[in-house]
Design an enzyme around this catalytic site. Structure first.
Site, short mmCIF file in Angstrom:
data_model
loop_
_atom_site.label_atom_id
_atom_site.label_comp_id
_atom_site.label_asym_id
_atom_site.label_seq_id
_atom_site.Cartn_x
_atom_site.Cartn_y
_atom_site.Cartn_z
N SER A 285 4.56 21.00 23.73
CA SER A 285 4.97 21.41 22.38
C SER A 285 3.74 21.56 21.48
CB SER A 285 5.93 20.39 21.77
OG SER A 285 7.12 20.32 22.50
N SER B 136 19.76 27.37 12.89
CA SER B 136 20.00 28.60 13.66
C SER B 136 20.08 29.83 12.77
CB SER B 136 21.29 28.46 14.47
OG SER B 136 21.15 27.46 15.45
N GLN C 43 23.73 12.69 53.32
CA GLN C 43 24.04 14.08 52.98
C GLN C 43 24.21 14.31 51.49
OE1 GLN C 43 27.38 15.27 55.37
NE2 GLN C 43 26.16 15.37 57.24
N GLU D 157 13.69 25.97 19.19
CA GLU D 157 13.26 27.34 19.50
C GLU D 157 14.43 28.19 19.98
OE1 GLU D 157 9.64 28.23 20.05
OE2 GLU D 157 8.75 26.25 19.75
N ASP E 50 23.07 27.59 22.89
CA ASP E 50 24.21 28.43 22.53
C ASP E 50 23.77 29.71 21.82
OD1 ASP E 50 25.94 26.70 23.67
OD2 ASP E 50 26.56 25.71 21.81
#
Lengths: 269, 391
Positions: B94, B141, B282, B366, B370
Site C-alpha cells: 500500500s 464509493s 483428500q 480502491e 461490489d
C-alpha cells in the site's frame, strides 16, 4: 616525489598520477546452486534442473570489497567467471551491483576442467587484462574447496592473502584484516596481489533498479584461452550415506533419558 | 523450507531477464528485511521508516513513470514489484502503491513542469512521502459528491473539508487532494507544513496494522496558486490514478495468496494427525489444489493485463475485473489456509491471519468488490446501477 600525497615532477601528463593510482581491479565470481536449493540425486548424478542459480555467497563479499576499493581510489572493476553461456546471467547480476566490465571465459572442451585447469585459465585472463589486484571468495558454495584464489595467485607468481574479513585501500596496495589465533592480524600487501574474502562486517550491497537497467545493456566479453591437460580423474561418485533413523521417546518418564541423550550424545546442552 | 513462488504455468518464462531480476531483487529484500520484522511492526502498529529508505534506494517507487528521477520500468515490472511487496505485507505494498500510483502519477500526468521538477525526484528517492486524499467520511464509493472545496482567494486557494482512510497521511510530506473549485473537482498539492492542514493518524485498526492510515483535515488551509494540477478536472483525475493503483493491487493480491499457500503447504506436509501428515488426506489436498488453481488463474490474468498496460490496449473494466477477482481469490485462500493451519492459523507465528485481515481492507479500498461488479455490470448491459432515485 610526493607533495601532499600527490607525486610531482617528471609527469608527461598533469593527470598521470591519478591514472597511476586508479587500479584495474578484477573479481572472480562463480555461478553456484542457491545454497537453500533442494539438491536431488537421480541415479547417482545430481539433477540441477529447476535449481535457482546465484553468485557464490563469498564471491558477493569479494564483489563488495572490489566495489569499495574502486569507490575509495577510482579505477575499474572487471567481473570474471569461467563457464558456459548460462553464466552470463551471473555476470549481469554482478553488473547490477556495480561492476564495470564483464568477462566470461569459455570454449569447447572446458566442460570437465580440474582445479589446475580452472586456475590456469583464470590466471591467463588476469594477465591479459593487466589487473593489479584480484578479489575472490574464500571458497565456492558448491565445492567449498577454497583452492582457486591461492592457486591463481601461485600461477601468476603474485602474493596472496586468504580469508580476509576487511580491507583498507592504500596507494599501490592494500591492508587486509585476517583472523589469526587469538585475534586478528593486519597485513600490508603491494600490487599485484590476490585476496580471498571471508564474511566480514561489510554486508554485500543489494542491486537496485538503476543497476539492473545497466546490466540489461551490458555486454559480456567472451574469451578463450589455454588449459593444461587434466591432472586428476574422478574414479567414482557416490551419494552421502543415509542418516541413521532418529530415536523416539514417549511419556514423561523418559525426560531424564532425553536430557542425557541431548547432553552426552548430541552435545547440545 | 525456502520460499519459491508457485508458478504452475511457468509465467516466469514469459518475463524479460530484467523483469525477473527486479522481481528477485524485491523478493530477496522482503525475505531478508521485511519478513523478520513484519509481525513486530504489526503489533506496534508502525510502518518502519527503514522500509521507506530501502524502497527509495532500490529505485522502485513510481516504477512505471519515466523521467524526473523515476525508474521508467514496464507495467509488468511494476506488477511484479507489487506482488513481492505484498507477499511481505499489504501495508508495505500500500505504501508503494500510494506513493507511486496515487501521489507521483497525478503530478507526472497532470502537473506542470515546475511541479514535476520539484516533487518527483524527491518522491522517487523516497525522501518525500506522498498520500492521496479522495475519500471522505461520508463519501467513499461516490466521490463525486465530495464536500471538500477550494476557493480562489486571488493570490491563493483556501481549502476546507476532511478526507478519511488516507494511507501514508500522517507521514506524508506531500498530499494530492481532490476538492471542488466552483463545483468542479480539481487536484491540489498540499505540503505538510501548509497553514490550516493537519493529518491525525487513525487508530484501532485490526487490518493493515503496519501501515499508516490517517485523516486529512483542512481548516482554511492556504495553499499557493501554483499548487493546483493544471491539466485535469473532474473525476477523470482521481480515477486515472486509481486505475494504476488497482492494477498494482491485482498483482499484489497474488503475493499475499502465494504467502498463504506456501505456509499452508508446508504446514500440511509437517502436521501429523492420525499418524500421517494432513497433506496426505483428500480434503486437504482438495483445498491445496483449489489454491493452486486460483493462484494460477490470477497470475495469467495479471500477466495478460500487464501486457495490455504496456502496449496501452487496456480499458478500465479489465482492471476492475483483475482487482476484484484477484483480491477475492487471495482472501478466500487466506481463509482456507487458516483452516488448514487449524488453531495455529490464528497465531502471528504464521502469516495467515495477518494477510487475511489485510485483505479485508484491500477488498474494500480502491473500489469495493461490489463497485467493481457494478462497473462490469454496466460494461455488459450498458446500464449504470450505481445510483437511482428512490421514492
Amino acid at each position: 616525489m610526493l607533495m601532499n600525497g600527490v607525486p610531482v615532477g617528471g609527469l608527461s601528463h598533469p593527470l598521470e598520477w591519478m591514472v597511476k593510482t586508479m587500479p584495474d581491479i578484477a573479481v572472480l565470481i562463480k555461478r553456484v546452486p542457491d545454497t537453500i536449493a533442494k539438491i536431488i540425486v537421480v541415479d547417482g548424478t545430481i539433477d540441477l534442473s529447476g535449481v535457482k542459480w546465484i553468485i557464490s555467497p563469498y564471491d558477493e563479499y569479494a564483489i563488495e570489497s572490489a566495489l569499495q576499493h574502486r569507490e575509495a581510489t577510482g579505477g575499474s572493476v572487471t567481473a570474471i567467471t569461467l563457464g558456459n553461456a548460462d553464466c552470463d546471467k551471473t555476470l549481469k547480476d554482478a553488473k547490477a551491483l556495480g561492476c564495470d566490465e564483464l568477462v566470461r571465459l569459455w570454449q569447447d572442451g572446458w566442460e570437465s576442467l580440474d582445479s589446475n585447469g580452472v586456475q590456469s585459465i583464470l590466471a591467463g585472463a588476469i594477465s591479459d587484462l593487466g589487473s593489479e589486484i584480484v578479489y575472490c571468495g574464500k571458497a565456492a558454495a558448491d565445492t567449498n574447496a577454497g583452492s582457486t584464489g591461492p592457486g591463481v595467485a601461485e600461477k601468476l607468481g603474485w602474493a596472496s592473502i586468504s580469508n580476509v574479513v576487511s580491507v583498507s585501500f592504500e596507494e599501490g596496495g592494500v591492508e587486509a584484516l585476517v583472523p589469526v589465533a587469538g585475534g586478528q592480524a593486519k597485513v600490508g600487501i603491494n600490487f599485484p596481489c590476490l585476496l580471498t574474502i571471508d564474511k566480514g562486517p561489510n554486508e554485500p550491497r543489494r542491486p537496485n533498479v538503476r543497476g539492473i537497467m545497466m546490466a540489461r545493456k551490458a555486454e559480456v566479453n567472451l574469451k578463450g584461452g589455454q588449459a593444461p591437460a587434466a591432472t586428476i580423474s574422478v574414479i567414482s561418485k557416490s551419494t552421502p550415506p543415509a542418516k541413521p533413523p532418529g530415536k523416539t521417546y514417549h511419556g514423561a518418564e523418559n525426560v531424564p533419558a532425553v536430557v542425557q541423550a541431548l547432553r552426552d550424545e548430541a552435545n547440545v546442552i | 523450507m525456502a520460499y519459491e513462488g508457485l508458478d504452475f504455468y511457468d509465467v516466469e518464462s514469459l518475463l524479460s531477464e530484467e523483469e525477473v531480476m527486479i522481481r528477485d531483487m524485491v523478493r530477496d529484500w522482503v525475505e531478508d528485511e521485511v519478513l523478520p520484522k513484519i509481525e513486530h511492526a504489526c503489533r506496534e502498529g508502525i510502518f518502519p521508516d527503514e522500509w521507506r529508505v530501502a524502497l527509495g534506494e532500490m529505485g522502485v517507487l513510481g516504477a512505471p513513470l519515466k523521467g524526473y528521477g523515476c525508474p521508467g520500468l514496464s507495467y509488468m515490472a511494476y506488477g511484479l514489484i507489487c506482488q513481492e511487496l505484498e507477499r511481505g505485507d499489504s501495508g508495505l505494498r500500500s505504501f508503494a502503491s500510494v506513493q507511486g500510483s496515487l501521489a507521483m502519477y497525478p503530478i507526472w500526468e497532470f502537473g506542470n513542469e515546475e511541479q514535476k521538477e520539484k516533487y518527483l525526484p524527491k518522491m522517487a528517492s523516497g525522501e518525500w512521502v506522498g498520500c492521496f486524499g479522495l475519500t471522505e467520511p461520508d463519501y467513499g464509493s461516490n466521490p463525486g459528491d465530495m464536500i471538500t472545496k477550494a476557493e480562489d482567494m486571488g493570490d491563493h486557494y483556501l481549502l476546507n473539508g476532511a478526507k478519511m482512510w488516507i494511507t501514508n497521511g500522517t507521514i506524508a510530506d506531500v498530499a494530492i487532494v481532490w476538492a471542488k473549485l466552483d463545483g468542479v473537482i480539481k487536484g491540489f498539492i498540499v505540503e505538510k507544513d501548509d497553514e490550516g492542514f493537519s493529518a491525525p493518524e487513525m487508530t484501532g485498526k485490526h487490518s493493515l496494522k503496519a501501515s499508516v492510515t490517517s485523516e486529512l483535515v483542512f481548516q482554511d488551509c492556504k495553499i499557493p496558486k501554483d499548487r493546483m494540477l493544471p491539466d485535469v478536472k473532474g473525476l477523470k483525475g482521481p480515477f486515472s490514478c486509481l486505475n494504476n493503483a488497482r492494477y498494482g493491487i491485482s498483482w499484489g493480491a497474488i503475493g499475499a495468496a502465494q504467502a498463504c499457500f506456501h505456509s499452508a503447504k508446508e504446514y500440511a506436509l509437517s502436521r501429523i494427525q492420525f499418524d500421517h501428515p494432513i497433506a496426505s488426506y483428500q480434503l486437504v489436498q482438495n483445498k491445496l489444489a483449489w489454491m493452486l488453481r486460483e493462484i494460477t488463474k490470477a497470475q495469467l490474468l495479471a500477466y495478460h493485463l500487464g501486457l495490455k498496460k504496456d502496449d496501452s490496449t487496456w480499458f478500465a473494466e479489465q482492471i476492475s475485473l483483475a482487482k476484484m477477482n484477484n483480491v477475492d481469490m487471495a482472501l478466500e485462500i487466506a481463509r482456507m489456509a487458516r483452516d488448514i493451519h487449524g488453531a495455529n492459523g490464528i497465531l502471528d507465528e504464521y502469516c495467515i491471519m495477518r494477510h487475511m485481515a489485510n485483505l479485508e481492507s484491500v477488498k474494500t479500498y480502491e473500489g469495493t468488490h461490489d463497485i467493481h461488479n457494478l462497473i462490469i455490470g454496466k460494461y455488459i448491459t450498458g446500464i449504470q446501477a450505481f445510483t437511482r432515485k428512490l421514492d
